[in-house]
Motif scaffolding. Structure first.
Motif, PDB file in Angstrom:
ATOM      1  N   THR A  18     -12.985 -18.287  -3.091  1.00 50.39           N
ATOM      2  CA  THR A  18     -13.014 -17.291  -4.170  1.00 50.39           C
ATOM      3  C   THR A  18     -12.193 -16.039  -3.851  1.00 50.39           C
ATOM      4  O   THR A  18     -11.936 -15.233  -4.741  1.00 50.39           O
ATOM      5  N   ALA A  19     -11.789 -15.873  -2.604  1.00 53.25           N
ATOM      6  CA  ALA A  19     -11.086 -14.645  -2.214  1.00 53.25           C
ATOM      7  C   ALA A  19      -9.675 -14.613  -2.767  1.00 53.25           C
ATOM      8  O   ALA A  19      -9.003 -15.648  -2.881  1.00 53.25           O
ATOM      9  N   GLN A  20      -9.232 -13.405  -3.106  1.00 52.36           N
ATOM     10  CA  GLN A  20      -7.862 -13.158  -3.550  1.00 52.36           C
ATOM     11  C   GLN A  20      -7.149 -12.358  -2.466  1.00 52.36           C
ATOM     12  O   GLN A  20      -7.667 -11.347  -1.996  1.00 52.36           O
ATOM     13  N   PHE A  21      -5.946 -12.820  -2.086  1.00 53.09           N
ATOM     14  CA  PHE A  21      -5.196 -12.166  -1.024  1.00 53.09           C
ATOM     15  C   PHE A  21      -4.007 -11.415  -1.625  1.00 53.09           C
ATOM     16  O   PHE A  21      -3.141 -12.018  -2.269  1.00 53.09           O
ATOM     17  N   ASN A  22      -3.996 -10.088  -1.434  1.00 53.55           N
ATOM     18  CA  ASN A  22      -2.941  -9.210  -1.975  1.00 53.55           C
ATOM     19  C   ASN A  22      -2.783  -9.378  -3.486  1.00 53.55           C
ATOM     20  O   ASN A  22      -1.671  -9.335  -4.025  1.00 53.55           O
ATOM     21  N   ASP A  23      -3.889  -9.610  -4.158  1.00 47.72           N
ATOM     22  CA  ASP A  23      -3.888  -9.736  -5.610  1.00 47.72           C
ATOM     23  C   ASP A  23      -5.082  -8.966  -6.163  1.00 47.72           C
ATOM     24  O   ASP A  23      -6.240  -9.371  -5.941  1.00 47.72           O
ATOM     25  N   PRO A  24      -4.831  -7.826  -6.842  1.00 50.57           N
ATOM     26  CA  PRO A  24      -3.544  -7.238  -7.213  1.00 50.57           C
ATOM     27  C   PRO A  24      -2.763  -6.713  -6.006  1.00 50.57           C
ATOM     28  O   PRO A  24      -3.282  -6.673  -4.897  1.00 50.57           O
ATOM     29  N   GLU A  25      -1.522  -6.310  -6.264  1.00 51.33           N
ATOM     30  CA  GLU A  25      -0.630  -5.909  -5.177  1.00 51.33           C
ATOM     31  C   GLU A  25      -1.184  -4.734  -4.385  1.00 51.33           C
ATOM     32  O   GLU A  25      -1.077  -4.677  -3.166  1.00 51.33           O
ATOM     33  N   SER A  26      -1.794  -3.758  -5.089  1.00 53.78           N
ATOM     34  CA  SER A  26      -2.416  -2.612  -4.423  1.00 53.78           C
ATOM     35  C   SER A  26      -3.924  -2.719  -4.543  1.00 53.78           C
ATOM     36  O   SER A  26      -4.467  -2.974  -5.626  1.00 53.78           O
ATOM     37  N   ALA A  27      -4.610  -2.520  -3.419  1.00 47.32           N
ATOM     38  CA  ALA A  27      -6.075  -2.581  -3.440  1.00 47.32           C
ATOM     39  C   ALA A  27      -6.660  -1.480  -4.314  1.00 47.32           C
ATOM     40  O   ALA A  27      -7.772  -1.626  -4.834  1.00 47.32           O
ATOM     41  N   PHE A  28      -5.929  -0.389  -4.498  1.00 43.49           N
ATOM     42  CA  PHE A  28      -6.443   0.740  -5.277  1.00 43.49           C
ATOM     43  C   PHE A  28      -6.432   0.466  -6.780  1.00 43.49           C
ATOM     44  O   PHE A  28      -6.940   1.269  -7.559  1.00 43.49           O
ATOM     45  N   ASP A  29      -5.847  -0.673  -7.184  1.00 46.65           N
ATOM     46  CA  ASP A  29      -5.882  -1.066  -8.593  1.00 46.65           C
ATOM     47  C   ASP A  29      -7.154  -1.847  -8.925  1.00 46.65           C
ATOM     48  O   ASP A  29      -7.366  -2.208 -10.084  1.00 46.65           O
TER      49      ASP A  29
END
Length: 518
Positions: free
Chosen positions: A382-393
């Motif tokens: 279930t994990a998403q890696f670098n998605d979205p590009e910025s964690a702050f989004d």
């Protein structure tokens, strides 16, 4: 004429009689008052009632005092380098101190930034009591700064060399104490900046703790265990000349875990006879989770103060070191939902949250030296890696930056605020830039600075071997209350950064006033 004379005589007698009666009555009232005073005093002493709360600066009641302190201090020159330089207001004194720091250490940008931010908080103190500006001038210079060569041999037999540091910044309150940091980013500027901040952070604990910071410019994550052991032994061989029980207590910092701490203690024990004090071993890796747990307890206090709790809060964690993972563990325990971790490879996002099972998987990965977080993707569907590009989004309720300095800038604050974040709680040193702090205030986000949140380590060492998490939470509640009240007294309601700096500075400065020019 004779009748007029008799009338005047009678009037004069009447006036004298009335005057005598008034004087007698006044004397009786004075006597009764004097006799009653001891009784009132006795009742006050027996009841044990405390006197009204005094100002932190002048000892007078209330916030706006009449300033008993002699104004002669305002007439004294703060600097005498090229003619006498005086100040008229607290703001002017703060600006003069910042200008002096820039003149002497212009190349040390991190230290200058910390001095500038701190002095902007201390201006009201200098306004009320000019003498404190002279104490602040002393505090801008550490008591001792040690830099040395660390020579060691790598696995292929090649000689390697790094720089080692230990800054013993202030022992006004008690023996030196502070973290050891290992990383390629460590230099004299970073060590001095951390040392300056640790003066106020350690003072906030209320215990007799001085301030010190050390480290070396080595990256521990791309070295073998044998190389780290040889490095730590070489580092401690020199450092042992300056640290010891009841003198300087190093603690774990960035890049320093239980293994590194064990190597350091082993070498210290090899070359010193005394390696403990009061039954407590020197360099003991006591409660390695305390810094992270302390961060979460502060977040909980901040929310409780607003009638809220951590229950159900989605928490964005920046970093994946020992502090970040202990933050996540305590958040899960208190009902919050950690959703991210990050490292040099990028960030991992679990939309449904990271439970204790997933956290254990991440712990196994990160406990292996040099392992990157990207490996977690193999273990999670279930994990998403670098998605979205910025964690702050990623939408969240709270953000816990537990990685490097300056990770949270103005742009990051803007993204977090736009995605519903209510506050930022620092789990790393100076994770929020000075410009970002101003943006936080404008956007109305809560902010708990590292000066306040990273006091957990010092509290645990002060409480001793029997410390529990409940004891830590109680002490942190006390520290939070002190900082909050200090901010209110200096007209900075809700500003924990200003309150922490003011409260910490006053505790150190009031002791330094008794020591003289040392």
């Amino acid at each position: 004429t004779k009748i007029r004379s008799e009338v005047n005589c009678q009037s004069e007698v009447r006036s004298k009689t009335m005057l005598a009666a008034r004087l007698t009555a006044a004397a009786a009232r004075d006597a009764s008052t004097r006799s009653a005073l001891p009784c009132v005093s006795a009742v006050r002493l027996l009841s044990g009632s405390a006197e009204p709360k005094k100002s932190l600066v002048t000892g007078e009641e209330g916030v706006h005092q009449t300033m008993k302190v002699s104004k002669a201090w305002r007439n004294k020159p703060l600097f005498r380098r090229q003619g006498d330089v005086r100040f008229k207001t607290g703001l002017e004194a703060a600006n003069l101190l910042v200008a002096e720091a820039k003149r002497r250490d212009a190349h040390e940008t991190n230290f200058i930034a910390n001095v500038e931010s701190t002095m902007s908080c201390l201006g009201p103190i200098f306004e009320r009591n000019p003498r404190y500006a002279f104490v602040a001038k002393q505090l801008m210079e550490p008591e001792r700064f040690i830099q040395f060569r660390v020579a060691w041999i790598d696995d292929v037999g090649s000689p390697r060399m790094n720089r080692g540091y230990r800054i013993q910044y202030s022992s006004a309150i008690g023996p030196y104490e502070g973290a050891i940091h290992l990383g390629h980013h460590v230099n004299s500027d970073v060590i001095k900046a951390f040392g300056f901040d640790s003066v106020f952070a350690n003072a906030l604990t209320g215990f007799d703790v001085g301030a010190a910071v050390g480290g070396a410019d080595i990256n521990p994550y791309d070295k073998s265990e044998a190389e780290i052991q040889r490095f730590c032994q070489s580092y401690m061989t020199e450092l042992a000349k300056y640290v010891g029980p009841d003198l300087d207590q190093p603690t774990m910092g960035m890049g320093v875990g239980e293994k590194e701490f064990g190597y350091l203690f082993g070498q210290y024990k090899r070359i010193n006879i005394k390696s403990s004090s009061g039954g407590n071993p020197f360099l003991s890796a006591r409660n390695v989770k305390a810094p992270g747990f302390g961060v979460v307890h502060f977040a909980n206090e901040m929310l409780k103060d607003r009638g809220d709790s951590l229950e159900g809060k989605r928490c964005l964690i920046v970093g994946s070191g020992k502090v970040a993972r202990s933050v996540a563990e305590k958040l899960i325990e208190l009902g919050a939902i950690p959703i991210t971790f990050s490292d040099a490879s990028g960030h991992v996002y679990e939309p449904d949250g990271i439970d204790i099972g997933r956290l254990n998987t991440i712990n196994k990965i990160k406990d292996e030296r040099g392992a990157l977080l990207g490996r977690y993707i193999i273990a999670s569907t279930t994990a998403q890696f670098n998605d979205p590009e910025s964690a702050f989004d990623i939408p969240c309720d709270l953000c816990f930056p537990c990685a490097g300095m300056g990770d949270i800038d103005e742009a990051a604050v803007g993204k977090l605020a736009n995605n519903g974040c209510k506050g930022i709680v620092e789990g790393g040193h100076s994770a929020v830039t000075p410009e970002a702090r101003k943006t936080l205030k404008k956007r109305g986000l809560m902010y708990a600075p590292s000066t306040l949140t990273l006091t957990g380590n010092s509290v645990v060492y002060a409480l001793g071997k029997t410390v529990t998490d409940e004891m830590l939470a109680k002490e942190i509640g006390r520290i939070y209350s002190d900082v909050k009240l200090t901010a209110q007294e200096f007209n900075q309601r809700g500003d924990l950064y200003a309150g922490a700096n003011i409260a910490g500075f006053l505790r150190v400065a009031n002791v330094m006033l008794n020591h003289g020019a040392v």
